[in-house]
Design a protein around this motif. Structure first.
Motif, PDB file in Angstrom:
ATOM      1  N   LEU A  80      21.577  -4.751 -10.798  1.00  5.74           N
ATOM      2  CA  LEU A  80      22.927  -4.196 -10.830  1.00  5.74           C
ATOM      3  C   LEU A  80      22.963  -3.268 -12.034  1.00  5.74           C
ATOM      4  O   LEU A  80      22.922  -3.716 -13.178  1.00  5.74           O
ATOM      5  N   ASP A  81      23.001  -1.960 -11.767  1.00  4.58           N
ATOM      6  CA  ASP A  81      22.873  -0.949 -12.823  1.00  4.58           C
ATOM      7  C   ASP A  81      24.003  -0.952 -13.843  1.00  4.58           C
ATOM      8  O   ASP A  81      23.816  -0.533 -14.983  1.00  4.58           O
ATOM      9  N   TYR A  82      25.199  -1.398 -13.410  1.00  2.00           N
ATOM     10  CA  TYR A  82      26.392  -1.243 -14.261  1.00  2.00           C
ATOM     11  C   TYR A  82      26.596  -2.426 -15.226  1.00  2.00           C
ATOM     12  O   TYR A  82      27.555  -2.457 -15.986  1.00  2.00           O
ATOM     13  N   ILE A  83      25.690  -3.423 -15.158  1.00  2.00           N
ATOM     14  CA  ILE A  83      25.769  -4.510 -16.154  1.00  2.00           C
ATOM     15  C   ILE A  83      24.483  -4.523 -16.984  1.00  2.00           C
ATOM     16  O   ILE A  83      23.521  -3.839 -16.661  1.00  2.00           O
ATOM     17  N   SER A  84      24.478  -5.311 -18.041  1.00  2.00           N
ATOM     18  CA  SER A  84      23.343  -5.287 -18.978  1.00  2.00           C
ATOM     19  C   SER A  84      22.125  -6.023 -18.419  1.00  2.00           C
ATOM     20  O   SER A  84      22.221  -6.769 -17.438  1.00  2.00           O
ATOM     21  N   ALA A  85      20.999  -5.812 -19.105  1.00  2.00           N
ATOM     22  CA  ALA A  85      19.748  -6.483 -18.733  1.00  2.00           C
ATOM     23  C   ALA A  85      19.925  -7.993 -18.786  1.00  2.00           C
ATOM     24  O   ALA A  85      19.535  -8.725 -17.868  1.00  2.00           O
ATOM     25  N   ILE A 107      15.563 -16.889 -20.645  1.00  2.00           N
ATOM     26  CA  ILE A 107      15.951 -15.467 -20.638  1.00  2.00           C
ATOM     27  C   ILE A 107      15.607 -14.827 -21.984  1.00  2.00           C
ATOM     28  O   ILE A 107      15.031 -13.739 -22.044  1.00  2.00           O
ATOM     29  N   LYS A 108      15.950 -15.532 -23.063  1.00  2.00           N
ATOM     30  CA  LYS A 108      15.663 -15.010 -24.415  1.00  2.00           C
ATOM     31  C   LYS A 108      14.146 -14.834 -24.602  1.00  2.00           C
ATOM     32  O   LYS A 108      13.666 -13.799 -25.070  1.00  2.00           O
ATOM     33  N   GLU A 109      13.373 -15.843 -24.182  1.00  2.00           N
ATOM     34  CA  GLU A 109      11.897 -15.796 -24.290  1.00  2.00           C
ATOM     35  C   GLU A 109      11.325 -14.594 -23.546  1.00  2.00           C
ATOM     36  O   GLU A 109      10.470 -13.875 -24.054  1.00  2.00           O
ATOM     37  N   LEU A 110      11.806 -14.397 -22.308  1.00  2.00           N
ATOM     38  CA  LEU A 110      11.274 -13.310 -21.474  1.00  2.00           C
ATOM     39  C   LEU A 110      11.630 -11.938 -22.035  1.00  2.00           C
ATOM     40  O   LEU A 110      10.810 -11.031 -22.052  1.00  2.00           O
ATOM     41  N   LEU A 111      12.875 -11.795 -22.519  1.00  2.00           N
ATOM     42  CA  LEU A 111      13.290 -10.509 -23.095  1.00  2.00           C
ATOM     43  C   LEU A 111      12.494 -10.198 -24.359  1.00  2.00           C
ATOM     44  O   LEU A 111      12.145  -9.055 -24.616  1.00  2.00           O
ATOM     45  N   GLU A 112      12.188 -11.250 -25.118  1.00  2.00           N
ATOM     46  CA  GLU A 112      11.367 -11.046 -26.325  1.00  2.00           C
ATOM     47  C   GLU A 112       9.932 -10.685 -25.940  1.00  2.00           C
ATOM     48  O   GLU A 112       9.330  -9.781 -26.507  1.00  2.00           O
ATOM     49  N   MET A 113       9.395 -11.405 -24.963  1.00  2.00           N
ATOM     50  CA  MET A 113       8.013 -11.184 -24.536  1.00  2.00           C
ATOM     51  C   MET A 113       7.813  -9.758 -24.002  1.00  2.00           C
ATOM     52  O   MET A 113       6.774  -9.142 -24.221  1.00  2.00           O
ATOM     53  N   SER A 129      17.313  -4.419 -26.493  1.00  2.00           N
ATOM     54  CA  SER A 129      18.081  -3.614 -25.512  1.00  2.00           C
ATOM     55  C   SER A 129      18.840  -4.500 -24.533  1.00  2.00           C
ATOM     56  O   SER A 129      19.334  -4.017 -23.514  1.00  2.00           O
ATOM     57  N   ARG A 130      18.934  -5.793 -24.835  1.00  2.00           N
ATOM     58  CA  ARG A 130      19.478  -6.745 -23.846  1.00  2.00           C
ATOM     59  C   ARG A 130      20.931  -6.459 -23.464  1.00  2.00           C
ATOM     60  O   ARG A 130      21.377  -6.806 -22.382  1.00  2.00           O
ATOM     61  N   LYS A 131      21.708  -5.833 -24.374  1.00  2.00           N
ATOM     62  CA  LYS A 131      23.131  -5.566 -24.101  1.00  2.00           C
ATOM     63  C   LYS A 131      23.338  -4.202 -23.426  1.00  2.00           C
ATOM     64  O   LYS A 131      24.441  -3.850 -23.059  1.00  2.00           O
ATOM     65  N   LYS A 132      22.254  -3.438 -23.308  1.00  2.00           N
ATOM     66  CA  LYS A 132      22.340  -2.100 -22.680  1.00  2.00           C
ATOM     67  C   LYS A 132      22.502  -2.237 -21.185  1.00  2.00           C
ATOM     68  O   LYS A 132      21.898  -3.114 -20.564  1.00  2.00           O
ATOM     69  N   LYS A 133      23.282  -1.329 -20.590  1.00  2.00           N
ATOM     70  CA  LYS A 133      23.398  -1.317 -19.134  1.00  2.00           C
ATOM     71  C   LYS A 133      22.067  -0.848 -18.547  1.00  2.00           C
ATOM     72  O   LYS A 133      21.417   0.042 -19.097  1.00  2.00           O
ATOM     73  N   VAL A 134      21.695  -1.441 -17.430  1.00  2.00           N
ATOM     74  CA  VAL A 134      20.390  -1.139 -16.839  1.00  2.00           C
ATOM     75  C   VAL A 134      20.287   0.334 -16.431  1.00  2.00           C
ATOM     76  O   VAL A 134      19.204   0.912 -16.454  1.00  2.00           O
ATOM     77  N   LYS A 135      21.411   0.968 -16.102  1.00  2.00           N
ATOM     78  CA  LYS A 135      21.354   2.389 -15.703  1.00  2.00           C
ATOM     79  C   LYS A 135      20.865   3.284 -16.841  1.00  2.00           C
ATOM     80  O   LYS A 135      20.419   4.412 -16.610  1.00  2.00           O
ATOM     81  N   GLN A 187      10.673  -1.671 -15.098  1.00  2.00           N
ATOM     82  CA  GLN A 187       9.481  -2.421 -14.664  1.00  2.00           C
ATOM     83  C   GLN A 187       9.376  -3.721 -15.464  1.00  2.00           C
ATOM     84  O   GLN A 187       9.101  -4.788 -14.921  1.00  2.00           O
ATOM     85  N   ARG A 188       9.594  -3.622 -16.776  1.00  2.00           N
ATOM     86  CA  ARG A 188       9.488  -4.813 -17.638  1.00  2.00           C
ATOM     87  C   ARG A 188      10.602  -5.815 -17.334  1.00  2.00           C
ATOM     88  O   ARG A 188      10.376  -7.025 -17.365  1.00  2.00           O
ATOM     89  N   LEU A 189      11.793  -5.299 -17.021  1.00  2.00           N
ATOM     90  CA  LEU A 189      12.894  -6.194 -16.639  1.00  2.00           C
ATOM     91  C   LEU A 189      12.559  -6.871 -15.303  1.00  2.00           C
ATOM     92  O   LEU A 189      12.878  -8.043 -15.093  1.00  2.00           O
ATOM     93  N   GLY A 190      11.872  -6.137 -14.423  1.00  2.00           N
ATOM     94  CA  GLY A 190      11.410  -6.718 -13.149  1.00  2.00           C
ATOM     95  C   GLY A 190      10.456  -7.874 -13.386  1.00  2.00           C
ATOM     96  O   GLY A 190      10.471  -8.877 -12.679  1.00  2.00           O
ATOM     97  N   LEU A 191       9.608  -7.733 -14.404  1.00  2.00           N
ATOM     98  CA  LEU A 191       8.679  -8.821 -14.759  1.00  2.00           C
ATOM     99  C   LEU A 191       9.473 -10.045 -15.234  1.00  2.00           C
ATOM    100  O   LEU A 191       9.158 -11.175 -14.865  1.00  2.00           O
ATOM    101  N   CYS A 192      10.516  -9.805 -16.039  1.00  2.00           N
ATOM    102  CA  CYS A 192      11.397 -10.918 -16.468  1.00  2.00           C
ATOM    103  C   CYS A 192      11.992 -11.614 -15.248  1.00  2.00           C
ATOM    104  O   CYS A 192      12.022 -12.843 -15.179  1.00  2.00           O
ATOM    105  N   GLN A 193      12.463 -10.809 -14.302  1.00  3.43           N
ATOM    106  CA  GLN A 193      13.060 -11.360 -13.087  1.00  3.43           C
ATOM    107  C   GLN A 193      12.090 -12.281 -12.359  1.00  3.43           C
ATOM    108  O   GLN A 193      12.439 -13.374 -11.956  1.00  3.43           O
ATOM    109  N   CYS A 194      10.854 -11.804 -12.192  1.00  2.74           N
ATOM    110  CA  CYS A 194       9.938 -12.588 -11.349  1.00  2.74           C
ATOM    111  C   CYS A 194       9.360 -13.791 -12.091  1.00  2.74           C
ATOM    112  O   CYS A 194       8.754 -14.659 -11.473  1.00  2.74           O
ATOM    113  N   LEU A 195       9.557 -13.864 -13.406  1.00  2.09           N
ATOM    114  CA  LEU A 195       9.065 -15.024 -14.162  1.00  2.09           C
ATOM    115  C   LEU A 195      10.200 -15.955 -14.620  1.00  2.09           C
ATOM    116  O   LEU A 195       9.977 -16.882 -15.387  1.00  2.09           O
TER     117      LEU A 195
END
Length: 293
Positions: free
Chosen positions: A89-94, A113-119, A125-131, A139-147
């Motif tokens: 969802l592009d309009y909300i943050s990572a 979530i914190k571990e994956l964002l750090e890794m 950039s966690r508070k930045k909107k994905v857009k 791509q890196r956020l996609g890796l967080c998603q799948c793990l």
């Protein structure tokens, strides 16, 4: 063969009308194995990954995971970590994207979530909107998603595309850790032979829907000793008596066992041959395909 296969692709064919995207394709994957799927665009790599993930049904054949047919047991896909065109969802943050996903899976995952964002070096950039994210950050956020949940099998479609060198290293390290420390098999597609070469245990090549190659990738080196004149038959004989795995080419001796260096040196000196050059070449995928390394 008595191997402990986790995933088995058995004689899978996929047709779209008259077009055959995959033709009688079979492969097996063991726990902890990193398998690279290579081939040009349109070869059938993404079609195969979509069938393995249950997104697309095969026209013939089947895929089994832990001995169960994926089409008949769709819930088994929950064990997969999948990175094929990640959606956000592009309009909300990572961070909010990951939190929302964890709620959908009924898991409270704040620490994870914190571990994956750090890794993935996205924590700042966690508070930045994905857009506002670059392609590589997505791509890196996609890796967080799948793990986000515990995964038993990792499937990645072109994971290195759009990543900067740091992002690539991070992805490669994650793949190696998942496979070799947690025994999770990883199947990923790529068209970059250098990326494949660094991390995979086995390479499978598809061309026009057909399997062309399926072999282990051994990370060996070739040693070449160059001597001042052409090697005579009796020198070859003396060398082969002591060291079996040698190849000869005019004034060069080539071998892959590092421990043979001293024996070769001794024999050559005893016979009055002098070494005038020595080189080491890493065997890689490019040499397998007859390309320059």
């Amino acid at each position: 063969m008595g191997k402990d296969y986790l995933l088995q692709v058995q004689n899978v064919t996929k047709r779209y009308g008259d077009k055959i995207a995959l033709n009688d394709f079979s492969m097996d994957i063991c726990p902890g194995e990193i398998v690279a799927l290579i081939g040009e665009n349109g070869a059938g790599k993404t079609t195969l990954l979509n069938i393995i993930c249950g997104y697309s049904k095969p026209s013939a054949g089947q895929v089994q995971y832990k001995g169960k047919n994926i089409v008949a047991n769709p819930l088994i896909i929950r064990e997969f970590g999948i990175l094929i065109e990640p959606q956000f969802l592009d309009y909300i943050s990572a961070e909010e994207n990951l939190r929302l996903l964890s709620q959908l899976t009924n898991l409270k995952q704040d620490t994870r979530i914190k571990e994956l964002l750090e890794m993935t070096e996205l924590y700042s950039s966690r508070k930045k909107k994905v857009k506002e994210f670059s392609f590589g950050m997505k791509q890196r956020l996609g890796l967080c998603q799948c793990l986000l949940t515990e995964v038993g099998f990792l499937i990645l479609d072109e994971p290195f595309v759009g990543l900067d060198p740091i992002g690539k290293e991070l992805f490669k390290q994650t793949i190696l850790d998942m496979a070799h420390k947690q025994n999770v098999p990883v199947l990923f597609s790529s068209h970059d032979l250098d990326d494949v070469d660094e991390i995979c245990d086995r390479v499978v090549m598809i061309s026009k829907g057909n399997k062309q190659l399926d072999q282990p990738l051994e990370h060996k080196q070739t040693y070449t000793v160059k001597i001042e004149r052409t090697i005579s038959a009796d020198i070859k004989q003396s060398l082969l008596e002591k060291c079996s795995d040698l190849r000869f080419f005019e004034d060069k001796i080539m071998f892959q066992d590092e421990t043979l260096i001293i024996d070769i040196q001794k024999i050559l000196l005893q016979k009055g041959y002098y070494i005038c050059g020595f080189s080491v070449q890493k065997n890689n995928l490019k040499s397998l395909f007859g390309m320059e390394g």
